[in-house]
Enzyme design. Structure first.
Site, PDB file in Angstrom:
ATOM      1  N   SER A 151     -18.753 -16.406  66.884  1.00  0.00           N
ATOM      2  CA  SER A 151     -17.696 -16.839  65.979  1.00  0.00           C
ATOM      3  C   SER A 151     -16.688 -17.740  66.686  1.00  0.00           C
ATOM      4  O   SER A 151     -17.032 -18.841  67.107  1.00  0.00           O
ATOM      5  CB  SER A 151     -17.024 -15.611  65.357  1.00  0.00           C
ATOM      6  OG  SER A 151     -16.217 -15.965  64.265  1.00  0.00           O
ATOM      7  N   ASP A 167     -23.255 -15.305  55.454  1.00  0.00           N
ATOM      8  CA  ASP A 167     -22.039 -15.729  56.136  1.00  0.00           C
ATOM      9  C   ASP A 167     -21.504 -17.003  55.492  1.00  0.00           C
ATOM     10  O   ASP A 167     -22.244 -17.980  55.321  1.00  0.00           O
ATOM     11  CB  ASP A 167     -22.352 -15.957  57.618  1.00  0.00           C
ATOM     12  CG  ASP A 167     -21.120 -16.247  58.459  1.00  0.00           C
ATOM     13  OD1 ASP A 167     -20.004 -16.275  57.914  1.00  0.00           O
ATOM     14  OD2 ASP A 167     -21.293 -16.444  59.678  1.00  0.00           O
ATOM     15  N   HIS A 171     -21.609 -12.182  58.529  1.00  0.00           N
ATOM     16  CA  HIS A 171     -20.991 -12.617  59.784  1.00  0.00           C
ATOM     17  C   HIS A 171     -20.855 -11.455  60.768  1.00  0.00           C
ATOM     18  O   HIS A 171     -20.276 -10.421  60.451  1.00  0.00           O
ATOM     19  CB  HIS A 171     -19.617 -13.205  59.476  1.00  0.00           C
ATOM     20  CG  HIS A 171     -18.972 -13.906  60.619  1.00  0.00           C
ATOM     21  ND1 HIS A 171     -19.336 -15.171  61.016  1.00  0.00           N
ATOM     22  CD2 HIS A 171     -17.983 -13.523  61.465  1.00  0.00           C
ATOM     23  CE1 HIS A 171     -18.588 -15.550  62.039  1.00  0.00           C
ATOM     24  NE2 HIS A 171     -17.759 -14.559  62.327  1.00  0.00           N
TER      25      HIS A 171
END
Length: 324
Positions: free
Chosen positions: A163, A261, A293
């Protein structure tokens, strides 16, 4: 908490709350677990200070060694958490990195860069850049950290992250590709897992979840008040006024995305753009169906998490194909 402290100035729901008096409340991932030797895998960990003047630290992970002089691929790792929460010292990341290091048989340096809003962007990039330079200072075997001196193979150096950490890894790879950086080391590869990339113009399925999109739209302006534009090339690597991707300073890239996601389409666009940019490397992508995610960080024993870890392990251990 008095009445002035209770007045909220800014909030990212479920993540962080900033009060008008400047105090900050992180709502998730505030736990810390100590370094140890994992009884199941034999992976050892320890914490080191890498930038003393700013108290920037890292957690090192060393797999169980076949022999005491064994040299291993080196992974410089950047944690996720929207640039504002979490650390490599949380149970989530400690457990994940232990599992990844055991499977891939790499030595890992997980950098604890400073977080926004107390330390807004570009602090995370600057801390990570300086930490990478600290790692490289061990290249000749005479750095301050014995694990790196004795066990890191500096001909097989990778960066990776989840991320926000994947965003850091990308931006550092761009910097590393510049001769002005003076890295004095060739990065073999970069693995970007569910990378935080965004932009002002909607892409793909992003508009299918307006409330979630609205949260992501607010994130970069919160993190980077000096340039609160979602087309800042640091968060939108495909921005027209950015440096582009052709100068990426590594030879291989793996992009991992998750089907549910909201950031998935940005990951695919990055993969496709890198492939046609003229960059002289090899890029590959993995999409995990039915997951969202960071799914792997919450259920390491699931088959899909294991598949992702195995794919990363193969990436860190595969020989570089010849390019003609």
């Amino acid at each position: 908490m008095n009445s002035s402290e209770e007045e909220i100035a800014t909030e990212i729901p479920g993540v962080i709350r900033v009060y008008k008096d400047g105090s900050v409340q992180r709502l998730i991932e505030t736990d810390i677990v100590p370094p140890t030797t994992d009884p199941k895998t034999g992976v050892s960990s320890k914490d080191v200070t890498v930038i003393p003047e700013f108290n920037v630290s890292a957690r090192l992970f060393l797999p169980k060694l076949a022999n005491p002089t064994q040299k291993l691929p080196l992974l410089v790792y950047f944690y996720g958490g929207a640039f504002c929460v979490s650390s490599p010292f949380t149970r989530k990341y400690n457990s994940y990195l232990t599992a990844l290091v055991a499977e891939a048989n790499v030595i890992a340096v997980a950098v604890n860069y400073r977080k926004a809003p107390e330390h807004p962007i570009p602090t995370a990039y600057e801390d990570s850049r300086d930490a990478l330079q600290w790692v490289v200072s061990h290249r000749k075997g005479d750095g301050p950290e014995p694990w790196l001196n004795h066990h890191a193979n500096f001909e097989r150096v990778f960066m990776g992250g989840e991320s926000a950490g994947a965003n850091v890894a990308h931006n550092l790879a761009i910097v590393a590709g510049s001769p002005d950086f003076g890295l004095n080391l060739e990065l073999l590869g970069v693995a970007l897992v569910h990378p935080y990339f965004w932009g002002s113009s909607p892409m793909g399925s992003e508009t299918s979840n307006p409330s979630r999109k609205a949260i992501v739209d607010r994130l970069w302006p919160f993190l980077c008040p000096s340039n609160p534009d979602n087309d800042d090339p640091r968060v939108n690597p495909l921005a027209e006024d950015g440096p582009g991707l052709v100068g990426l300073g590594c030879r291989r890239v793996l992009v991992c995305v998750a089907q549910k996601d909201i950031l998935k389409d940005r990951g695919w666009a990055y993969y496709e753009s890198l492939g046609r940019s003229g960059w002289m490397g090899v890029v590959e992508i993995m999409e995990t169906e039915g997951e969202d995610h960071g799914f792997h960080l919450y259920d390491l024993e699931s088959e899909k998490a294991q598949d992702l870890i195995r794919r990363l392990s193969a990436f860190y251990n595969r020989d570089m194909p010849l390019i003609f």
